[in-house]
Enzyme design. Structure first.
Site, PDB file in Angstrom:
ATOM      1  N   ARG A  14      26.518  -3.463  26.398  1.00  0.00           N
ATOM      2  CA  ARG A  14      25.179  -3.338  25.796  1.00  0.00           C
ATOM      3  C   ARG A  14      25.228  -2.322  24.648  1.00  0.00           C
ATOM      4  NH1 ARG A  14      21.827   0.557  24.472  1.00  0.00           N
ATOM      5  NH2 ARG A  14      22.339   1.625  26.410  1.00  0.00           N
ATOM      6  N   ASP A  15      25.471  -1.064  24.974  1.00  0.00           N
ATOM      7  CA  ASP A  15      25.456  -0.004  23.959  1.00  0.00           C
ATOM      8  C   ASP A  15      26.537  -0.253  22.898  1.00  0.00           C
ATOM      9  OD1 ASP A  15      24.652   2.380  22.792  1.00  0.00           O
ATOM     10  OD2 ASP A  15      24.814   3.560  24.622  1.00  0.00           O
ATOM     11  N   HIS A 212      27.372  10.393  24.526  1.00  0.00           N
ATOM     12  CA  HIS A 212      28.092   9.846  23.371  1.00  0.00           C
ATOM     13  C   HIS A 212      29.087  10.902  22.897  1.00  0.00           C
ATOM     14  CE1 HIS A 212      25.890   6.044  22.187  1.00  0.00           C
ATOM     15  NE2 HIS A 212      25.229   6.457  23.257  1.00  0.00           N
ATOM     16  N   CYS A 243      27.453   5.141  16.159  1.00  0.00           N
ATOM     17  CA  CYS A 243      26.200   5.873  16.094  1.00  0.00           C
ATOM     18  C   CYS A 243      25.509   5.500  14.792  1.00  0.00           C
ATOM     19  CB  CYS A 243      26.474   7.376  16.142  1.00  0.00           C
ATOM     20  SG  CYS A 243      24.991   8.384  16.016  1.00  0.00           S
ATOM     21  N   ASN A 252      29.963   5.748  22.854  1.00  0.00           N
ATOM     22  CA  ASN A 252      29.889   6.347  24.192  1.00  0.00           C
ATOM     23  C   ASN A 252      31.232   6.968  24.563  1.00  0.00           C
ATOM     24  OD1 ASN A 252      28.166   3.602  24.329  1.00  0.00           O
ATOM     25  ND2 ASN A 252      27.202   5.152  25.599  1.00  0.00           N
TER      26      ASN A 252
HETATM   27 ZN    ZN Z   1      23.794   5.295  24.206  1.00  0.00          ZN
END
Ligand code: ZN
Length: 324
Positions: A14-15, A212, A243, A252
């Protein structure tokens, strides 16, 4: 199911995937999820129920949830931004929804055009929806506390603001809190302060950490959180992701390095590092030039390294070795 000292949730699906250009086909996501679950990762955040127009990478999340549910013992979770997303996630058959609340007023307004108080009300609506639908009673509702370590708009965020939001979420019925350093501002001293405060307010409600590695302090922050009692961590295989506020920065914390660190410290994760690295190689085979991160993949484990999980379950390990 393995005994674990620490619970690891994979969020790269997801991230990570929402921050890179390559769109993974559904089959590639499932290949990744199956391989990582087989390595022993107990929970995977397989996607996000946001409008496909916003994040085309996540358009197949309902399909991914349904397929991931066929994997024995895996907790299948998904991010939801609001009630609508939660309704879709419930219908798709998730085990858990992960709501995200921005603790920073400025970030909440910028991100979802809602005040923190309004966003907390939305969380209450999700809990109420579950309560009104007994068929969903088994689904866990977690909430992230995003920007808890600082925010790109407002800068520093007070611990008192994190605590105030956490208290309201617990009172509304949160099944888990995940304190998130969304933009990689956190340091170990800050981690000890924030997690002490959040663990105290949470009582029996589990508290996880989402770090992160934007400024290289990800694993140092894990160690600080461990020191005050946190035993649940989010991470991304190969550190996939980035980011949006720091182009080129890492994403992450790296799942593979996290597993190595915990296992070396004597904390069992239930994850087999060799098989996790195989899952990483498979995931990387689907990338189109995006960077991955991590040290253990390059350096290998130290001579004489014995994983805590292997020491705890010598017989299971021997059985697995015999399979190869
Ligand atoms: Zn995150």
């Amino acid at each position: 199911m393995n005994e674990r000292d620490v619970w690891i949730r994979e969020v790269g699906t997801r991230d990570g995937l929402q921050s890179i250009a390559t769109i993974f086909p559904t089959a590639a996501k499932l290949d990744w999820i199956e391989r990582e679950a087989a390595a022993g990762v107990p929970e995977i955040e397989v996607g996000s129920f946001v409008p496909p127009k916003l994040l085309p990478q996540m358009a197949d999340t309902a399909e991914v949830v349904a397929a991931a549910q066929r994997i024995d013992g895996l907790r299948v979770s998904a991010l939801v931004p609001n009630l609508r997303g939660a309704q879709n996630a419930f219908a798709a058959g998730v085990d858990q929804v992960n709501y995200v609340l921005s603790v920073s007023e400025a970030h909440s307004q910028a991100n979802v055009r809602k005040s923190v108080a309004e966003a907390i009300d939305d969380f209450g609506d999700i809990v109420a929806y579950r309560a009104a639908h007994p068929e969903y009673a088994h689904i866990r509702i977690a909430s992230g506390l995003a920007t808890a370590f600082g925010c790109t708009i407002a800068g520093p965020v007070a611990v008192a603001d994190v605590v105030a939001a956490g208290e309201k979420l617990v009172a509304l019925g949160a099944d888990e809190l995940v304190v998130a350093d969304t933009v990689g501002y956190g340091n170990p001293a800050q981690c000890r302060d924030i997690f002490r405060a959040v663990l105290a307010l949470a009582g029996e409600v589990p508290v996880g950490a989402h770090f992160h590695d934007t400024r290289g302090l990800g694993l140092a922050n894990v160690d600080a959180a461990l020191e005050v009692g946190v035993r649940r961590f989010d991470a991304s295989l190969g550190g996939l992701g980035g980011c949006p506020y720091a182009p080129g920065a890492s994403g992450n914390i790296v799942t593979d390095d996290l597993v190595f660190m915990l296992e070396a410290m004597g904390l069992s994760t239930g994850v087999d590092l060799d098989r996790l690295l195989e899952a990483r190689a498979l995931m990387e085979s689907y990338l189109d030039g995006e960077a991955t991160h991590g040290a253990i993949v390059t350096a290998g484990a130290p001579k004489g390294f014995v994983a805590a999980s292997a020491a705890n379950q010598g017989s299971a390990r021997a059985a697995h070795a015999a399979d190869r």
